[in-house]
Design an enzyme around this catalytic site. Sequence first.
Site, PDB file in Angstrom:
ATOM      1  N   TYR A  16     -18.364  12.255 -16.632  1.00 32.49           N
ATOM      2  CA  TYR A  16     -18.611  10.987 -16.241  1.00 32.49           C
ATOM      3  C   TYR A  16     -19.494  10.904 -14.998  1.00 32.49           C
ATOM      4  O   TYR A  16     -19.334  11.835 -14.205  1.00 32.49           O
ATOM      5  CB  TYR A  16     -17.184  10.316 -15.746  1.00 32.49           C
ATOM      6  CG  TYR A  16     -17.139   8.817 -15.624  1.00 32.49           C
ATOM      7  CD1 TYR A  16     -17.104   8.151 -16.606  1.00 32.49           C
ATOM      8  CD2 TYR A  16     -17.055   8.490 -14.370  1.00 32.49           C
ATOM      9  CE1 TYR A  16     -17.373   6.738 -16.530  1.00 32.49           C
ATOM     10  CE2 TYR A  16     -17.221   7.027 -14.162  1.00 32.49           C
ATOM     11  CZ  TYR A  16     -17.274   6.178 -15.196  1.00 32.49           C
ATOM     12  OH  TYR A  16     -17.277   4.821 -14.920  1.00 32.49           O
ATOM     13  N   ASP A  45      -9.429  15.639 -16.741  1.00 36.85           N
ATOM     14  CA  ASP A  45      -9.688  14.289 -17.175  1.00 36.85           C
ATOM     15  C   ASP A  45      -9.282  13.971 -18.562  1.00 36.85           C
ATOM     16  O   ASP A  45     -10.231  14.505 -19.317  1.00 36.85           O
ATOM     17  CB  ASP A  45     -11.076  13.882 -16.468  1.00 36.85           C
ATOM     18  CG  ASP A  45     -11.526  12.572 -16.763  1.00 36.85           C
ATOM     19  OD1 ASP A  45     -10.651  11.716 -17.477  1.00 36.85           O
ATOM     20  OD2 ASP A  45     -12.203  11.862 -16.093  1.00 36.85           O
ATOM     21  N   LYS A  56      -9.089   2.324 -19.588  1.00 36.09           N
ATOM     22  CA  LYS A  56      -9.294   2.773 -21.035  1.00 36.09           C
ATOM     23  C   LYS A  56      -8.365   2.476 -22.146  1.00 36.09           C
ATOM     24  O   LYS A  56      -7.696   1.687 -22.158  1.00 36.09           O
ATOM     25  CB  LYS A  56      -9.996   4.123 -21.148  1.00 36.09           C
ATOM     26  CG  LYS A  56     -11.176   4.260 -19.789  1.00 36.09           C
ATOM     27  CD  LYS A  56     -12.540   3.479 -20.002  1.00 36.09           C
ATOM     28  CE  LYS A  56     -13.303   3.543 -18.742  1.00 36.09           C
ATOM     29  NZ  LYS A  56     -13.561   4.993 -18.416  1.00 36.09           N
ATOM     30  N   ARG A  76       0.862  -1.246  -0.010  1.00 32.79           N
ATOM     31  CA  ARG A  76      -0.059  -0.036   0.018  1.00 32.79           C
ATOM     32  C   ARG A  76       0.945   1.228   0.089  1.00 32.79           C
ATOM     33  O   ARG A  76       0.324   2.597  -0.289  1.00 32.79           O
ATOM     34  CB  ARG A  76      -1.016  -0.157   1.010  1.00 32.79           C
ATOM     35  CG  ARG A  76      -2.033   1.276   1.056  1.00 32.79           C
ATOM     36  CD  ARG A  76      -3.337   1.098   1.868  1.00 32.79           C
ATOM     37  NE  ARG A  76      -3.276   0.134   3.047  1.00 32.79           N
ATOM     38  CZ  ARG A  76      -2.528   0.696   4.459  1.00 32.79           C
ATOM     39  NH1 ARG A  76      -1.945   1.790   4.287  1.00 32.79           N
ATOM     40  NH2 ARG A  76      -2.390  -0.053   5.073  1.00 32.79           N
TER      41      ARG A  76
HETATM   42  C1  PLP Z   1     -14.397   5.488 -17.195  1.00 35.45           C
HETATM   43  C2  PLP Z   1     -14.017   6.927 -16.870  1.00 35.45           C
HETATM   44  C3  PLP Z   1     -13.755   7.292 -15.809  1.00 35.45           C
HETATM   45  C4  PLP Z   1     -13.702   6.097 -14.307  1.00 35.45           C
HETATM   46  O1  PLP Z   1     -12.731   5.334 -14.634  1.00 35.45           O
HETATM   47  P1  PLP Z   1     -12.857   3.865 -14.115  1.00 35.45           P
HETATM   48  O2  PLP Z   1     -11.500   2.993 -14.215  1.00 35.45           O
HETATM   49  O3  PLP Z   1     -14.130   3.059 -14.491  1.00 35.45           O
HETATM   50  O4  PLP Z   1     -13.230   3.983 -12.545  1.00 35.45           O
HETATM   51  C5  PLP Z   1     -13.278   8.710 -15.521  1.00 35.45           C
HETATM   52  N1  PLP Z   1     -13.420   9.396 -16.489  1.00 35.45           N
HETATM   53  C6  PLP Z   1     -13.690   9.199 -17.648  1.00 35.45           C
HETATM   54  C7  PLP Z   1     -14.120  10.344 -18.597  1.00 35.45           C
HETATM   55  C8  PLP Z   1     -14.122   8.013 -17.898  1.00 35.45           C
HETATM   56  O5  PLP Z   1     -14.327   7.552 -19.413  1.00 35.45           O
END
Ligand code: PLP
Length: 402
Positions: free
Chosen positions: A118, A191, A216, A65
């Site tokens: 999101y 983001d 992603k 951790r």
């Molecule tokens: C999928 C996504 C998230 C969240 O990510 P996780 O890995 O599913 O927790 C945050 N911001 C955007 C733009 C996303 O597409």
Amino acid sequence: MSTTSERPDRHDPATLHELSTAVHAGNRSVGGAIRTPIVMANAYDLPEDPSTLDWSGTDVPLYTRNSGVNQLGLQAKLAALEHAEDAVALASGVAALHALFLTTLRSGDHVVATDVGYVALRRLLGEILPERYGVESTFVNTSDLAAVEAAIRPNTKLIHTETITNPTIRVADIAALAEIAHRHGALLSVDSTFTPPGWYRPLEDGADLVIHSLTKYINGHGDALGGAVLGSKELVAPVRCDAMVDVGGVISPFNAWLILRGSVTLPLRLRQHIAGARAVAEALDADPRIALVRHPDLKSHPQHELAARQFPNGSGAMIAFSLDGGPDVQNQFVSNLRLITSAVSLGHDESLIVQVSHDEPHVEAFSDIFQRNGLLRLSIGLEDPADLVEDVQQALDLTLPR
Ligand SMILES: *Cc1c(COP(=O)(O)O)cnc(C)c1O
């Protein structure tokens, strides 16, 4: 003692081009192996005299951790790809969002955030932090700079946006938002999940912190969740201490290993994603049965010029569109697809489509067509563009015969 070591660089990492960085950065030798193995250990050997050890330290493997071989390698790789001083890897993209807000906001602070984004962003900034922790938030269209300026208050500490909004494909002007934030003594966090390094690096346009859902494009294979916060050492160090060590949002060694491996081909994959996205977006744009299609590379996109300037290597592989007709028609279209999979998530090797309900409030914020029909969010994968265009066309022909 630990036998971990980074293989001595025979090259200067700072001079490498993107494809080489993606191959070499963050790979650590353990016991002579030239690829980092998965180290599924909770704890690491302590030195003979641990009295000088920092038990809350985050750089020397001690307890997983705090740090670990696979996290350290992934973090080094992410920082190199994003041209960031530092990166912290966390359990998911949402863990990264939470880590960002936990670290930058206190009770009584105000945040200005994108009104389209999101889902978890809305809950975090719209409900959880305001109702339980006294953070104030205002949601605005962050592509409307006057609206952002007007939303700033004396206690505004953070502006938060997505580079390209999920799911409506609206583009934010990052340099302009950074200028507004800094003029008011606030930070800009971005983001950049829809625009991984290779397509865009928000820090180079003045953003202070970047977050990614590694789930992603950066992993790219649809088999591991992960998240990251990137920026200067000064801003990232508290994220690592607070959100990782003491709140516990640590990534597992296995997921860190999978994502490090997946990211090797990121620059190559992005070239194919963009080729497929352009082919499908143009086919949709040319078809009279499509009521509206949004991809920033299309001239019909309201922010095409901003996107072309801000994302010269391509503005992503996410497309929003809707067919003529109501929500049922969108559903029929999806069930007529043969190659493209109906599932959430994005940035995978396989193309994914998801229906976004017409009555979600953020859809209203973008277009009356999406509001009436609902919209389909399409993540273009790595299949041959000709097969993707063919699948979309055969599904259109079945749903709305000419
Ligand atoms: C999928 C996504 C998230 C969240 O990510 P996780 O890995 O599913 O927790 C945050 N911001 C955007 C733009 C996303 O597409």
